[in-house]
Enzyme design. Structure first.
Site, PDB file in Angstrom:
ATOM      1  N   ASN A   7      36.294  46.932  42.438  1.00 33.64           N
ATOM      2  CA  ASN A   7      37.035  46.531  43.467  1.00 33.64           C
ATOM      3  C   ASN A   7      37.703  48.548  42.801  1.00 33.64           C
ATOM      4  OD1 ASN A   7      38.561  46.659  45.434  1.00 33.64           O
ATOM      5  ND2 ASN A   7      40.148  45.705  44.428  1.00 33.64           N
ATOM      6  N   LYS A   8      39.120  48.755  43.520  1.00 33.03           N
ATOM      7  CA  LYS A   8      39.597  49.465  43.117  1.00 33.03           C
ATOM      8  C   LYS A   8      40.443  49.817  41.783  1.00 33.03           C
ATOM      9  CE  LYS A   8      40.557  52.810  45.754  1.00 33.03           C
ATOM     10  NZ  LYS A   8      39.694  53.667  45.706  1.00 33.03           N
ATOM     11  N   ASP A  48      34.771  46.653  46.184  1.00 29.50           N
ATOM     12  CA  ASP A  48      33.979  47.729  47.452  1.00 29.50           C
ATOM     13  C   ASP A  48      32.119  47.612  46.499  1.00 29.50           C
ATOM     14  OD1 ASP A  48      36.352  48.653  46.456  1.00 29.50           O
ATOM     15  OD2 ASP A  48      35.403  49.800  48.380  1.00 29.50           O
ATOM     16  N   GLN A  70      47.157  53.260  47.948  1.00 28.92           N
ATOM     17  CA  GLN A  70      47.085  52.474  48.959  1.00 28.92           C
ATOM     18  C   GLN A  70      47.598  51.205  49.879  1.00 28.92           C
ATOM     19  OE1 GLN A  70      45.167  53.256  46.946  1.00 28.92           O
ATOM     20  NE2 GLN A  70      43.080  54.401  48.265  1.00 28.92           N
ATOM     21  N   ARG A 115      38.927  54.717  54.824  1.00 32.87           N
ATOM     22  CA  ARG A 115      38.824  53.870  53.571  1.00 32.87           C
ATOM     23  C   ARG A 115      38.529  52.588  53.719  1.00 32.87           C
ATOM     24  NH1 ARG A 115      43.232  50.866  53.109  1.00 32.87           N
ATOM     25  NH2 ARG A 115      42.410  50.277  51.362  1.00 32.87           N
ATOM     26  N   GLY A 116      38.345  51.737  53.314  1.00 31.03           N
ATOM     27  CA  GLY A 116      37.864  50.611  52.574  1.00 31.03           C
ATOM     28  C   GLY A 116      36.811  50.239  53.247  1.00 31.03           C
ATOM     29  N   ALA A 117      36.214  49.672  51.732  1.00 35.58           N
ATOM     30  CA  ALA A 117      34.906  49.251  52.305  1.00 35.58           C
ATOM     31  C   ALA A 117      34.118  48.659  53.483  1.00 35.58           C
ATOM     32  CB  ALA A 117      33.968  48.055  50.819  1.00 35.58           C
ATOM     33  N   ARG A 136      30.152  59.052  50.149  1.00 35.78           N
ATOM     34  CA  ARG A 136      31.368  58.149  49.311  1.00 35.78           C
ATOM     35  C   ARG A 136      30.110  57.303  48.527  1.00 35.78           C
ATOM     36  NH1 ARG A 136      36.898  55.524  50.621  1.00 35.78           N
ATOM     37  NH2 ARG A 136      37.160  55.640  48.067  1.00 35.78           N
TER      38      ARG A 136
HETATM   39  O1  MRU Z   1      39.168  53.890  47.828  1.00 33.29           O
HETATM   40  P1  MRU Z   1      39.676  53.663  49.003  1.00 33.29           P
HETATM   41  O2  MRU Z   1      40.677  53.509  48.800  1.00 33.29           O
HETATM   42  O3  MRU Z   1      38.041  53.482  50.070  1.00 33.29           O
HETATM   43  O4  MRU Z   1      38.759  51.854  47.969  1.00 33.29           O
HETATM   44  C1  MRU Z   1      39.581  50.892  48.383  1.00 33.29           C
HETATM   45  C2  MRU Z   1      39.470  49.056  48.019  1.00 33.29           C
HETATM   46  O5  MRU Z   1      38.982  49.278  46.470  1.00 33.29           O
HETATM   47  C3  MRU Z   1      39.767  47.761  49.057  1.00 33.29           C
HETATM   48  O6  MRU Z   1      40.267  47.191  48.044  1.00 33.29           O
HETATM   49  C4  MRU Z   1      38.099  47.718  48.949  1.00 33.29           C
HETATM   50  O7  MRU Z   1      37.739  48.334  50.305  1.00 33.29           O
HETATM   51  C5  MRU Z   1      37.866  45.811  49.466  1.00 33.29           C
HETATM   52  S1  MRU Z   1      39.002  45.667  50.593  1.00 33.29           S
HETATM   53  C6  MRU Z   1      38.087  45.888  52.430  1.00 33.29           C
END
Ligand code: MRU
Length: 339
Positions: free
Chosen positions: A243-244, A233, A192, A54-56, A90
């Protein structure tokens, strides 16, 4: 970055066209450091869906490798099935769609299996380079007396193949002999921040305290936060940032307390087809993530426990949008930009 002093990437392809894709299973961290491997494109797609990766930027790189595998093992269905399969894993991180486009264009140009694999490796390596350079820029910004850094979710090397976005700047600061210390929001519901960011930073010996998400504004009010840095993201053309979930709340509190609010993201997180944040699709995830929590028990077993009474329902938006006027600067590999 390092795990017990040894360098790892979140996603890795160590072999040739007959090799296997390897990735760190982030659903087991910080309790178990497990590396999974497969050359089955469906297994790779599911690893994105269930957030083993996970993570963009990491999602994008994973999809690039998954599509290379789909091309190598099931070429007839590459266009008709696999491109759609991966693009539906996703919805919010635009990096996924950039990666799918990159692999589609490569295939349409008459690529061989080796060329598709080379393109996926190039995609991942490019993300790593971008994150490294972005971290150098970010470290220069943070070096101006901003040492107590608040971050949200995990924007580290696990989320980006290597280095990270927000955390890349912190790693660069630490390697330059500075002494950053990090306040990491635990980041409900999947935690996370507590599970991944705190673990990453501890592996690099960078001081980090976690706090519940709702402590963030209070810590700002107490003068305990010099600067906030988060990842992204998807960044719309007008500089609105998805973002999250919880990021928007941080930006509002930062504005109230006069604390700089930076977003660090590579070019692959920008979506110029989204005019503003209103156009960004927000992922709504299963209520189970809110109603139950996963951890390790005294016997070392990973499992989930119920938090709420049976029958309680929950709403679980995974991302929010921070409007551009709340963002001090967006930092990417080309430097610092005003939204
Ligand atoms: O749902 P996730 O864990 O994939 O979300 C990730 C985030 O929101 C991160 O902050 C985001 O991808 C930016 S950093 C690489």
């Amino acid at each position: 970055m390092n795990v017990n002093g040894k360098h790892f990437r979140a996603i890795n392809w160590p072999g040739g066209v007959n090799g296997q894709l390897q990735w760190i299973d982030q659903t087991k961290l910080p309790h178990h450091f497990a590396i999974k491997e497969s050359r089955d494109a469906e297994v790779v797609a599911r690893a994105i869906e269930c957030m083993e990766v996970r993570g963009a930027p990491a999602i994008g790189a994973m999809a690039a490798f998954g599509l290379a595998l789909a091309f190598i093992t099931d070429q007839n269905r590459f266009e008709s099935y696999w491109l759609t399969r991966f693009s539906q894993t996703r919805p919010t991180a635009v990096n996924l769609f950039h990666a799918c486009d990159t692999m589609r264009v490569c295939a349409e140009g008459g690529a061989t299996e080796q060329m598709m694999l080379d393109m996926a490796c190039h995609y991942a390596d490019t993300e790593v380079k971008r994150c490294k350079v972005m971290g150098e820029h970010l470290a220069q910004v943070l070096a101006v007396g901003e040492r107590r850094i608040l971050t949200h979710c995990n924007a580290g090397w696990l989320a980006t193949v290597d280095w990270g976005t927000a955390l890349s700047g912190i790693y660069h600061l630490a390697r330059a002999g500075e002494s950053p210390s990090v306040l990491a929001d635990e980041t409900r519901p999947r935690l996370q921040g507590a599970k991944l960011t705190a673990w990453e930073l501890s592996q690099e010996n960078i001081p980090c305290s976690i706090q519940v998400d709702s402590a963030a504004a209070w810590m700002m009010a107490q003068g305990e936060v010099d600067v906030i840095v988060v990842g992204a993201d998807r960044i719309a053309a007008n500089g609105d940032v998805a973002n999250k979930i919880g990021t928007y709340m941080l930006a509002l509190a930062a504005r109230e307390h006069g604390i700089p609010f930076y977003v660090a993201a590579p070019e692959s997180s920008f979506d110029l087809y989204c005019i503003s944040g209103k156009d960004i699709p927000i992922e709504i995830r299963d209520e189970d993530e809110v109603l139950r929590v996963q951890g390790m028990n005294n016997h070392g077993d990973l499992g989930k426990i119920d938090i709420t009474a049976h029958g309680i329902v929950a709403h679980n938006p995974a991302f929010d949008v921070t409007p551009n006027h709340l963002i001090t600067s967006i930092i990417c590999e080309t430097g610092l930009w005003k939204p």
